[in-house]
Each structure stands twice: as C-alpha cells, then as structure tokens.
Scaffold this motif. Structure first.
Motif, PDB file in Angstrom:
ATOM      1  N   THR A  12     -29.761   2.974 -19.589  1.00 18.68           N
ATOM      2  CA  THR A  12     -29.901   2.808 -18.135  1.00 18.68           C
ATOM      3  C   THR A  12     -31.131   1.974 -17.800  1.00 18.68           C
ATOM      4  O   THR A  12     -31.057   1.049 -16.987  1.00 18.68           O
ATOM      5  CB  THR A  12     -29.994   4.186 -17.460  1.00 18.68           C
ATOM      6  OG1 THR A  12     -28.885   4.978 -17.882  1.00 18.68           O
ATOM      7  CG2 THR A  12     -29.982   4.060 -15.957  1.00 18.68           C
ATOM      8  N   ASP A  13     -32.254   2.298 -18.426  1.00 16.25           N
ATOM      9  CA  ASP A  13     -33.482   1.546 -18.174  1.00 16.25           C
ATOM     10  C   ASP A  13     -33.366   0.106 -18.667  1.00 16.25           C
ATOM     11  O   ASP A  13     -33.855  -0.827 -18.030  1.00 16.25           O
ATOM     12  CB  ASP A  13     -34.678   2.217 -18.860  1.00 16.25           C
ATOM     13  CG  ASP A  13     -34.992   3.578 -18.278  1.00 16.25           C
ATOM     14  OD1 ASP A  13     -34.562   3.850 -17.143  1.00 16.25           O
ATOM     15  OD2 ASP A  13     -35.665   4.363 -18.968  1.00 16.25           O
ATOM     16  N   TRP A  14     -32.718  -0.076 -19.820  1.00 18.38           N
ATOM     17  CA  TRP A  14     -32.579  -1.415 -20.385  1.00 18.38           C
ATOM     18  C   TRP A  14     -31.743  -2.295 -19.463  1.00 18.38           C
ATOM     19  O   TRP A  14     -32.087  -3.448 -19.206  1.00 18.38           O
ATOM     20  CB  TRP A  14     -31.948  -1.346 -21.775  1.00 18.38           C
ATOM     21  CG  TRP A  14     -32.045  -2.635 -22.526  1.00 18.38           C
ATOM     22  CD1 TRP A  14     -33.035  -3.013 -23.371  1.00 18.38           C
ATOM     23  CD2 TRP A  14     -31.114  -3.722 -22.476  1.00 18.38           C
ATOM     24  NE1 TRP A  14     -32.769  -4.265 -23.854  1.00 18.38           N
ATOM     25  CE2 TRP A  14     -31.598  -4.729 -23.322  1.00 18.38           C
ATOM     26  CE3 TRP A  14     -29.918  -3.935 -21.798  1.00 18.38           C
ATOM     27  CZ2 TRP A  14     -30.933  -5.939 -23.512  1.00 18.38           C
ATOM     28  CZ3 TRP A  14     -29.258  -5.144 -21.989  1.00 18.38           C
ATOM     29  CH2 TRP A  14     -29.770  -6.123 -22.839  1.00 18.38           C
ATOM     30  N   ILE A  48     -24.068   7.092 -28.689  1.00 17.50           N
ATOM     31  CA  ILE A  48     -24.271   8.471 -28.221  1.00 17.50           C
ATOM     32  C   ILE A  48     -24.296   8.580 -26.701  1.00 17.50           C
ATOM     33  O   ILE A  48     -24.498   9.661 -26.165  1.00 17.50           O
ATOM     34  CB  ILE A  48     -25.567   9.070 -28.811  1.00 17.50           C
ATOM     35  CG1 ILE A  48     -26.778   8.239 -28.424  1.00 17.50           C
ATOM     36  CG2 ILE A  48     -25.461   9.208 -30.306  1.00 17.50           C
ATOM     37  CD1 ILE A  48     -28.098   8.868 -28.818  1.00 17.50           C
ATOM     38  N   GLU A  49     -24.094   7.466 -26.013  1.00 15.27           N
ATOM     39  CA  GLU A  49     -24.095   7.481 -24.546  1.00 15.27           C
ATOM     40  C   GLU A  49     -22.851   8.214 -24.040  1.00 15.27           C
ATOM     41  O   GLU A  49     -21.740   7.954 -24.482  1.00 15.27           O
ATOM     42  CB  GLU A  49     -24.099   6.050 -23.999  1.00 15.27           C
ATOM     43  CG  GLU A  49     -24.069   5.953 -22.504  1.00 15.27           C
ATOM     44  CD  GLU A  49     -25.265   6.607 -21.835  1.00 15.27           C
ATOM     45  OE1 GLU A  49     -25.041   7.345 -20.865  1.00 15.27           O
ATOM     46  OE2 GLU A  49     -26.396   6.384 -22.280  1.00 15.27           O
ATOM     47  N   LEU A  50     -23.045   9.139 -23.112  1.00 12.00           N
ATOM     48  CA  LEU A  50     -21.938   9.934 -22.581  1.00 12.00           C
ATOM     49  C   LEU A  50     -21.520   9.514 -21.175  1.00 12.00           C
ATOM     50  O   LEU A  50     -20.558  10.055 -20.638  1.00 12.00           O
ATOM     51  CB  LEU A  50     -22.310  11.416 -22.588  1.00 12.00           C
ATOM     52  CG  LEU A  50     -22.590  12.005 -23.965  1.00 12.00           C
ATOM     53  CD1 LEU A  50     -23.018  13.455 -23.840  1.00 12.00           C
ATOM     54  CD2 LEU A  50     -21.381  11.879 -24.858  1.00 12.00           C
ATOM     55  N   GLY A  51     -22.238   8.589 -20.572  1.00 14.47           N
ATOM     56  CA  GLY A  51     -21.921   8.165 -19.213  1.00 14.47           C
ATOM     57  C   GLY A  51     -21.024   6.940 -19.194  1.00 14.47           C
ATOM     58  O   GLY A  51     -21.415   5.867 -19.637  1.00 14.47           O
ATOM     59  N   LEU A  52     -19.800   7.114 -18.685  1.00 12.53           N
ATOM     60  CA  LEU A  52     -18.885   5.981 -18.581  1.00 12.53           C
ATOM     61  C   LEU A  52     -19.412   4.916 -17.631  1.00 12.53           C
ATOM     62  O   LEU A  52     -19.204   3.732 -17.858  1.00 12.53           O
ATOM     63  CB  LEU A  52     -17.505   6.455 -18.125  1.00 12.53           C
ATOM     64  CG  LEU A  52     -16.666   7.160 -19.190  1.00 12.53           C
ATOM     65  CD1 LEU A  52     -15.406   7.736 -18.570  1.00 12.53           C
ATOM     66  CD2 LEU A  52     -16.314   6.205 -20.294  1.00 12.53           C
ATOM     67  N   VAL A  53     -20.104   5.336 -16.593  1.00 11.15           N
ATOM     68  CA  VAL A  53     -20.649   4.381 -15.622  1.00 11.15           C
ATOM     69  C   VAL A  53     -21.685   3.480 -16.290  1.00 11.15           C
ATOM     70  O   VAL A  53     -21.701   2.264 -16.077  1.00 11.15           O
ATOM     71  CB  VAL A  53     -21.264   5.128 -14.417  1.00 11.15           C
ATOM     72  CG1 VAL A  53     -21.955   4.175 -13.479  1.00 11.15           C
ATOM     73  CG2 VAL A  53     -20.205   5.923 -13.693  1.00 11.15           C
ATOM     74  N   VAL A  54     -22.524   4.051 -17.134  1.00 12.10           N
ATOM     75  CA  VAL A  54     -23.547   3.279 -17.839  1.00 12.10           C
ATOM     76  C   VAL A  54     -22.892   2.303 -18.813  1.00 12.10           C
ATOM     77  O   VAL A  54     -23.275   1.132 -18.892  1.00 12.10           O
ATOM     78  CB  VAL A  54     -24.522   4.218 -18.586  1.00 12.10           C
ATOM     79  CG1 VAL A  54     -25.505   3.435 -19.421  1.00 12.10           C
ATOM     80  CG2 VAL A  54     -25.252   5.109 -17.602  1.00 12.10           C
ATOM     81  N   LEU A  55     -21.888   2.769 -19.545  1.00 11.71           N
ATOM     82  CA  LEU A  55     -21.206   1.889 -20.494  1.00 11.71           C
ATOM     83  C   LEU A  55     -20.466   0.757 -19.783  1.00 11.71           C
ATOM     84  O   LEU A  55     -20.460  -0.381 -20.260  1.00 11.71           O
ATOM     85  CB  LEU A  55     -20.249   2.704 -21.353  1.00 11.71           C
ATOM     86  CG  LEU A  55     -20.921   3.673 -22.326  1.00 11.71           C
ATOM     87  CD1 LEU A  55     -19.899   4.619 -22.925  1.00 11.71           C
ATOM     88  CD2 LEU A  55     -21.669   2.927 -23.408  1.00 11.71           C
ATOM     89  N   GLU A  56     -19.853   1.064 -18.642  1.00 14.02           N
ATOM     90  CA  GLU A  56     -19.176   0.019 -17.865  1.00 14.02           C
ATOM     91  C   GLU A  56     -20.190  -0.996 -17.323  1.00 14.02           C
ATOM     92  O   GLU A  56     -19.916  -2.197 -17.285  1.00 14.02           O
ATOM     93  CB  GLU A  56     -18.367   0.626 -16.725  1.00 14.02           C
ATOM     94  CG  GLU A  56     -17.148   1.396 -17.188  1.00 14.02           C
ATOM     95  CD  GLU A  56     -16.119   0.522 -17.877  1.00 14.02           C
ATOM     96  OE1 GLU A  56     -16.031  -0.684 -17.575  1.00 14.02           O
ATOM     97  OE2 GLU A  56     -15.403   1.056 -18.733  1.00 14.02           O
TER      98      GLU A  56
END
Length: 133
Positions: A12-14, A48-56
């Motif tokens: 998210t920060d990146w 290991i990211e669990l947030g679909l919004v972050v991955l999108e």
C-alpha cells in the motif's frame, strides 16, 4: 526518513509513493526517484497480500503503459522488472478468489444437527471423504 532510503515498504505504501513520484514535474530527479523506488519493491509481500483492492491497484499501476512504473510494449517485457510482479499479483488474486469460492461453498447449513465436515477439517477433499464414510 527519506522515501528512497526506506527498505520496509508495504504494498500500500509503495503504491502510494509510486503515484506521488508520478505526479512530480518531469525531470531527471523524477526518473532517478522512480528507479530507486523500483529497486526497493517488496516482491515477497505480493504473495502474502490479502487485499484484493491493493492487488488490483498494483496491477493497474503496472499495466498502465503511460506510467513510469508501467510495463513496456510487447517484445520488451521478458526481462523487465514488472513481469514477475504482475505474474505474482495475478497468482495471488487467483488464489484469493479460489479461497473465497471455497468459503462460499462451505457456508451451507449442516444437516441433521451435526457440524459440517468443512468446519471440522477445513477442506473440500476431506469433506467428501467424511461424507462418504
């Protein structure tokens, strides 16, 4: 701490810092900041990211050809840094969607007052074995 010296980025920060770098006025400092930021990309965090919004958001940033962080045209993508990142993001999105599908299938009502086999052992293959036994 200055952003280009930071080593403990979350996705998210990146992404937020990448968008901030893109909004800067075009200069050699902007391109140098983008190169330093790319060098600090947390590739291990994608798996290991669990947030679909972050991955999108990550996929949208990397697939935007006009972006400093976007992947290049066809034929130039093989050795580009964004190719393994996009593959890892796509794999993680598919993994999360499979998990969501399994959880949706496991929300069925238990029959005859017994707890469901999914709640006991946590998997669809084991559930089939338990119901057959």
């Amino acid at each position: 701490m200055q952003p280009h010296r930071r080593t403990d980025w979350t996705l998210t920060d990146w992404i937020a810092q990448a968008r901030a770098i893109e909004r800067r006025r075009s200069s050699r400092h902007r391109y140098a900041a983008a190169e330093r930021h790319i060098a600090r990309f947390p590739l291990a965090d994608v798996a290991i990211e669990l947030g679909l919004v972050v991955l999108e958001a990550l996929r949208a940033l990397l697939c935007d050809a006009a972006s400093l962080f976007g992947r290049p045209n066809r034929g130039w993508r093989g050795a580009h840094w964004s190719t393994p990142v996009i593959v890892a993001a796509n794999n993680q999105v598919a993994r999360l969607e499979r998990i969501r599908g399994r959880n949706a299938a496991g929300d069925e009502e238990p029959s005859a007052g017994r707890p469901s086999a999914t709640a006991i052992v946590g998997g669809p293959l084991r559930r089939q074995r338990l119901q057959g036994a």
